[in-house]
Structure formats: C-alpha cells, structure tokens
Design a protein around this motif. Sequence first.
Motif, PDB file in Angstrom:
ATOM      1  N   SER A   1      43.027  90.169  62.084  1.00 36.93           N
ATOM      2  CA  SER A   1      41.783  89.590  62.577  1.00 36.93           C
ATOM      3  C   SER A   1      41.815  89.490  64.089  1.00 36.93           C
ATOM      4  N   PHE A   2      40.623  89.465  64.684  1.00 31.22           N
ATOM      5  CA  PHE A   2      40.518  89.419  66.135  1.00 31.22           C
ATOM      6  C   PHE A   2      39.222  88.727  66.528  1.00 31.22           C
ATOM      7  N   ALA A   3      39.335  87.676  67.322  1.00 31.11           N
ATOM      8  CA  ALA A   3      38.181  86.982  67.891  1.00 31.11           C
ATOM      9  C   ALA A   3      38.353  87.002  69.408  1.00 31.11           C
ATOM     10  N   PRO A   4      37.604  87.831  70.124  1.00 32.58           N
ATOM     11  CA  PRO A   4      37.783  87.954  71.576  1.00 32.58           C
ATOM     12  C   PRO A   4      37.754  86.605  72.279  1.00 32.58           C
ATOM     13  N   GLY A   5      38.715  86.403  73.173  1.00 34.84           N
ATOM     14  CA  GLY A   5      38.798  85.172  73.937  1.00 34.84           C
ATOM     15  C   GLY A   5      39.356  84.000  73.178  1.00 34.84           C
ATOM     16  N   ARG A   6      39.747  84.228  71.908  1.00 35.50           N
ATOM     17  CA  ARG A   6      40.227  83.114  71.097  1.00 35.50           C
ATOM     18  C   ARG A   6      41.580  83.431  70.461  1.00 35.50           C
ATOM     19  N   SER A   7      41.627  84.367  69.557  1.00 36.17           N
ATOM     20  CA  SER A   7      42.863  84.591  68.823  1.00 36.17           C
ATOM     21  C   SER A   7      42.883  85.985  68.220  1.00 36.17           C
ATOM     22  N   ALA A   8      44.079  86.508  68.013  1.00 30.44           N
ATOM     23  CA  ALA A   8      44.282  87.761  67.288  1.00 30.44           C
ATOM     24  C   ALA A   8      45.487  87.580  66.383  1.00 30.44           C
ATOM     25  N   VAL A   9      45.367  87.972  65.132  1.00 30.83           N
ATOM     26  CA  VAL A   9      46.464  87.867  64.173  1.00 30.83           C
ATOM     27  C   VAL A   9      46.845  89.266  63.705  1.00 30.83           C
ATOM     28  N   PHE A  10      48.109  89.605  63.859  1.00 32.65           N
ATOM     29  CA  PHE A  10      48.636  90.905  63.447  1.00 32.65           C
ATOM     30  C   PHE A  10      49.747  90.690  62.417  1.00 32.65           C
ATOM     31  N   ARG A  11      49.840  91.613  61.448  1.00 33.31           N
ATOM     32  CA  ARG A  11      50.831  91.503  60.380  1.00 33.31           C
ATOM     33  C   ARG A  11      51.828  92.660  60.451  1.00 33.31           C
ATOM     34  N   ARG A  12      53.030  92.390  60.023  1.00 34.22           N
ATOM     35  CA  ARG A  12      54.113  93.369  60.047  1.00 34.22           C
ATOM     36  C   ARG A  12      53.691  94.678  59.383  1.00 34.22           C
ATOM     37  N   TYR A  13      54.025  95.816  60.033  1.00 33.13           N
ATOM     38  CA  TYR A  13      53.814  97.139  59.445  1.00 33.13           C
ATOM     39  C   TYR A  13      55.159  97.613  58.913  1.00 33.13           C
ATOM     40  N   ASP A  14      55.292  97.608  57.605  1.00 27.67           N
ATOM     41  CA  ASP A  14      56.587  97.862  56.985  1.00 27.67           C
ATOM     42  C   ASP A  14      57.103  99.281  57.203  1.00 27.67           C
ATOM     43  N   ASP A  15      56.206 100.235  57.455  1.00 30.32           N
ATOM     44  CA  ASP A  15      56.622 101.625  57.619  1.00 30.32           C
ATOM     45  C   ASP A  15      56.746 102.030  59.083  1.00 30.32           C
ATOM     46  N   TYR A  16      56.893 101.058  59.966  1.00 32.12           N
ATOM     47  CA  TYR A  16      57.043 101.372  61.390  1.00 32.12           C
ATOM     48  C   TYR A  16      58.267 102.263  61.594  1.00 32.12           C
ATOM     49  N   TRP A  17      58.137 103.266  62.434  1.00 31.47           N
ATOM     50  CA  TRP A  17      59.181 104.284  62.579  1.00 31.47           C
ATOM     51  C   TRP A  17      60.511 103.717  63.073  1.00 31.47           C
ATOM     52  N   GLU A  18      60.473 102.619  63.787  1.00 34.10           N
ATOM     53  CA  GLU A  18      61.724 102.050  64.306  1.00 34.10           C
ATOM     54  C   GLU A  18      62.236 100.907  63.434  1.00 34.10           C
ATOM     55  N   GLY A  19      61.583 100.694  62.310  1.00 33.32           N
ATOM     56  CA  GLY A  19      61.986  99.608  61.424  1.00 33.32           C
ATOM     57  C   GLY A  19      60.988  98.473  61.469  1.00 33.32           C
ATOM     58  N   ALA A  20      60.730  97.875  60.323  1.00 24.08           N
ATOM     59  CA  ALA A  20      59.739  96.805  60.233  1.00 24.08           C
ATOM     60  C   ALA A  20      60.149  95.614  61.086  1.00 24.08           C
ATOM     61  N   PRO A  21      59.186  94.928  61.700  1.00 23.22           N
ATOM     62  CA  PRO A  21      59.494  93.711  62.467  1.00 23.22           C
ATOM     63  C   PRO A  21      60.117  92.645  61.575  1.00 23.22           C
ATOM     64  N   HIS A  22      60.820  91.702  62.207  1.00 22.43           N
ATOM     65  CA  HIS A  22      61.381  90.564  61.460  1.00 22.43           C
ATOM     66  C   HIS A  22      60.283  89.594  61.053  1.00 22.43           C
ATOM     67  N   LEU A  23      59.307  89.390  61.942  1.00 23.50           N
ATOM     68  CA  LEU A  23      58.240  88.432  61.671  1.00 23.50           C
ATOM     69  C   LEU A  23      57.277  88.975  60.614  1.00 23.50           C
ATOM     70  N   ASP A  24      56.705  88.063  59.825  1.00 24.49           N
ATOM     71  CA  ASP A  24      55.587  88.443  58.973  1.00 24.49           C
ATOM     72  C   ASP A  24      54.348  88.686  59.819  1.00 24.49           C
ATOM     73  N   GLU A  25      54.099  87.761  60.761  1.00 21.85           N
ATOM     74  CA  GLU A  25      52.877  87.841  61.560  1.00 21.85           C
ATOM     75  C   GLU A  25      53.131  87.355  62.983  1.00 21.85           C
ATOM     76  N   ILE A  26      52.296  87.861  63.881  1.00 24.14           N
ATOM     77  CA  ILE A  26      52.249  87.373  65.247  1.00 24.14           C
ATOM     78  C   ILE A  26      50.803  86.988  65.537  1.00 24.14           C
ATOM     79  N   GLU A  27      50.599  85.787  66.085  1.00 26.56           N
ATOM     80  CA  GLU A  27      49.262  85.352  66.475  1.00 26.56           C
ATOM     81  C   GLU A  27      49.229  85.178  67.986  1.00 26.56           C
ATOM     82  N   PHE A  28      48.327  85.891  68.635  1.00 25.07           N
ATOM     83  CA  PHE A  28      48.100  85.747  70.072  1.00 25.07           C
ATOM     84  C   PHE A  28      46.963  84.762  70.276  1.00 25.07           C
ATOM     85  N   VAL A  29      47.211  83.695  71.032  1.00 24.29           N
ATOM     86  CA  VAL A  29      46.178  82.706  71.302  1.00 24.29           C
ATOM     87  C   VAL A  29      45.935  82.634  72.813  1.00 24.29           C
ATOM     88  N   VAL A  30      44.721  82.292  73.171  1.00 24.78           N
ATOM     89  CA  VAL A  30      44.334  82.239  74.576  1.00 24.78           C
ATOM     90  C   VAL A  30      44.537  80.832  75.109  1.00 24.78           C
TER      91      VAL A  30
END
Length: 529
Positions: A218-247
């Motif tokens: 999800s993404f709300a400009p100027g407020r928050s963005a939530v991203f979820r782990r991509y399990d098939d990432y070429w360098e290996g899946a992230p440790h985190l389930d999710e990262i939330e960017f807040v303003v």
Amino acid sequence: MTEESDTHLPFPGLRRRGFLAATGAASLGALALSGCGGPGSDDGKGTGDGRPRRGGRLRAAFAGGGASETLDPHLANLFADVARAKALFDKLADYGADLSAQPRLAEKWQANKTLDRWQVTLRKATFHNGKPVTAQDVLYSYRRIADPTKGFRAKASLEPIDLDASHATGKRSIEFVLKRPTAEFPNILAAFGAYIVPENATAFDEKPIGSGPFRCVSFAPGRSAVFRRYDDYWEGAPHLDEIEFVVANEESARVNALLGGQVEYAHELDPTTARAHEDNGQIEIVRLRNSAMQGFAMKTDRAPFDDKRVRQAFFLIADRKELVDGALSGAGEIGNDLFGKGYEYYADGLPQREQDLGRARALLKQAGAERLKVTLDTSAVAAGFTEAATIFRDQAAKAGVTIDVKTGSKDTYWSDILDSGTLCCYRSGAMPIEAHISQRLLTGSTTNATKWHHKDFDALYQQAQSTPDTKDRAAVYARMQRRLYTDGGFLIWGFADWILGTARKVKGVDRKAPANTLDWARFDKVWLA
C-alpha cells in the motif's frame, strides 16, 4: 502548496524540512491506503542465538515530499524516495562503500579495446509478477529515463550511451554503444535513479512492479508506504516480513517517535541529538562517515578568485578543525580541499593542509589584495552552513580579509549560487570522484559552481576515460587532483557524518556505507532481534 493540519494524528508536528513543501503527515498505525497490493507472507521464526531473525515489521521514519510523492523510481529525489525505490526496484550496479560500482542486476560487464562498446550480462532475476528481468526491460528503462520531454534524475548520467545503437544480443545480454570512450561506464549503470522497470511500465503508484527485495502492499503519498518481503528475490528473501516507511518531516518528530517506540528507524538526525543519546542506552546512534562533503566554492572566473594566489591564501586561512567542531558539532572529519576522502581514486598522499595566516597574508599581498573584502553567500538550506560562514568570517579577519556574510533563501539558494556571487557555502553527498569531476569541474559541466574552465583539465578527464588499465587511470586522476589541490576553486574543509537512530532491537544496519550507496537504507539485510 498549503499544509494540512496534523494535530489529529498520533504523531503531531511532522513537517518537511528541505526544498519541497509538505502536505499531510504520517500515521503510524494501520491506514486505509490505496494503491498496490500483493500476496500475504508467512511467519518467520527467530533463531534465538544472535543470528538474523526472520519476521516482523520495521517502521522507518524519513522526511517526505507531501502529497506529490510517487513510487516512480526514475523520479526519486528525496532520501525517502530513494529508500522506497531501492526496496522495490534494482539497478544494474550500485555504489559500494568506496563509491566503486558493484554488480547488481548486471552479473558482469566487459568493454572492447577502445572502451566505446560494453557487453553487459544480466543475472537471473525476476520481477514481482514472476516474469524474468530481460535485456528489453533494461533498454526500455534507460530509454524512458533519457526521454527529452521528462525530467528524470538519471538522464544526464546516461548521456554517454547511444541508446538508438545499443541493442539486446540475447535475452539476458546487451551491447551498449557509447558516444565516446568511457572507462568508468559501470558508474553509469550505478547512477542515482537508474532503476530497471518492466518493459512498457508507465504507472507506478497503483501497482508498481519491480525486482527489488520488497513488493508493494500500500502507498499513501505524504503519509505511509507498506512493502512486504519478496520471497523470490535474486539475492535471497529479506529477513523482515514488512517494512513501513512513514513521513516525519521534523527531526524532533523522528526522534520522539523513535524514543516512544512508534518507529524503529529514524533517518537524518542532528549531531546535538546524537550526542544527547549516544551513551544513554535507550537507542542506537549510527554514524555513516564521509557522507557529505562540506566546503566553500570560489568562482575562479571572476575577481578576486581569478587570481590563484587569492585562492591559495583562502586555503591557508581555514582552520579546518575549528570548522568541523563548530559547524558540524564535531560530527565529521577535516578535509584537504579534495572531494571524496576514502573513495576510489582519492589522492590521499598529499600533505594535510594546515592554517598558515602568515603565508596567507603574503599571498594576498603578492596579489594586491591586502585589504580584500568579499561577500560569502550562505543559507539555512543545509546543516552547518550559517555556522561555517560565521566561523570562516572570523578566521579570515585574522588574515586581514573582511567577509560580509549574506544569508539567502533556502528555496532558491542552489540555483542562485551556481552563477552569481564569488564565494559561497557548498556541500555534496557521496558520488564517485569521476562523477564529481564530470558534473562539476569540466568546461561543459552544468553544475560548475567554481567556474573551473580549463581545456587541459578537460583533456586529462578524457585521457582517464580512454585508459583501460585501472592503475594508469588512477595516475591520471591523481594528477588532476594535484592540480585542484594547488589552485582549484573548492575549499573543502570537512566531511560530515550522516547520522541515523535505531531501536536497540534493530540489527544488521550497515555502519560503513555513506548515504547514497548500496548498503545505506538497505532494509533487506536488517532484522528485529
């Protein structure tokens, strides 16, 4: 642009500091957000023995850009934009801690003998929709960035590539045809904003598809963005389930949110904040060394700085330690009038310049500038600028130089000082030394703040770019830097730390990567203990 009230939010007072005005603020709880989506993630289990633990959501506070924010990676400009872009997308290469280009989506590259054609082989990687990253995706991305009707950040960096002649030689291989020999072509692949997107992608805020370690929820400009782990990432899946960017636009808001447990990561802290919390054990302070060059730019094409003796006198007026201690609150190290301390090709064998007021007075007398008066342009546009101007004014007075400090507008400072005035406060983030030279020190450079115009210097740059052997090329760069050290227009007095704050349970944050490099704000390697 007007600002909306934020008093109703759980995190009041979030305002943008910088060149973009804010609309809105961050909500640190669950938001009903529009935009992108993806499948659910599985629960990770911790190891319990100090090794990386899988699972959890990390909330990271950055200053943002208001309602105009976008997830289009080719428009990434603010630190928040770049952090989001590198979570969702990849580049062919990126900058290591020493600002050398490191392979990313490009598995390898090879030049021809004349350095004007480069073969790039892609690694096996997939986009978030499962489709492989191909040569056509790369060519589409670069041609999109180079669109003359658009203002994409990496456009100037891609200029050496003849994109009409460049072509795919296989599904995962590309021949890049260049307009001229370019030994540092990998730096182009690593250029800021040169992200790879799927062929024909045009919309990025509804369902952005990248090949990065996280996929958009999800993404709300100027407020928050939530991203979820991509399990098939070429360098290996992230440790985190999710990262939330807040303003969180004010530094105090980011710090208070970190102290209150509303976020686990706070970007861009002031030195005074860092000192206050460094040893109290409540949060972790991370200092990224050599992240920002600090100095003064002297216009070498106009009086009084068209006389190299005056420039040399100013080099000797500066007490660099006093400037670092006073303007940066000690959060940095002294410079030596050269950009890129610790970076690839840096000329570290030159003597450290010290203050010498007697020699400075003698040089000014030789130049007929014993009672020199000059205006120093500054602004509150960057941390330490106004403090540095005042300190240097007092240092110059000891050499008989009168400096009038002129404080300009934060909104127009960078455009104003490129062409006007004679002396100004200046800073730069991390970039390769080659890029600093090409963007700021060649006759045709568009951001040549010192008006350094020398055809023989331009020729040395072209010689370096035509030199295949790394050691021989380094020797040419060393020669160029000796010239700048002797009579250039940048008085580089220090290199500022970039300061982050994290909760104590946050692990895996790289402590050696300057801002703007691969491992800065790289959340796929971070975990919650």
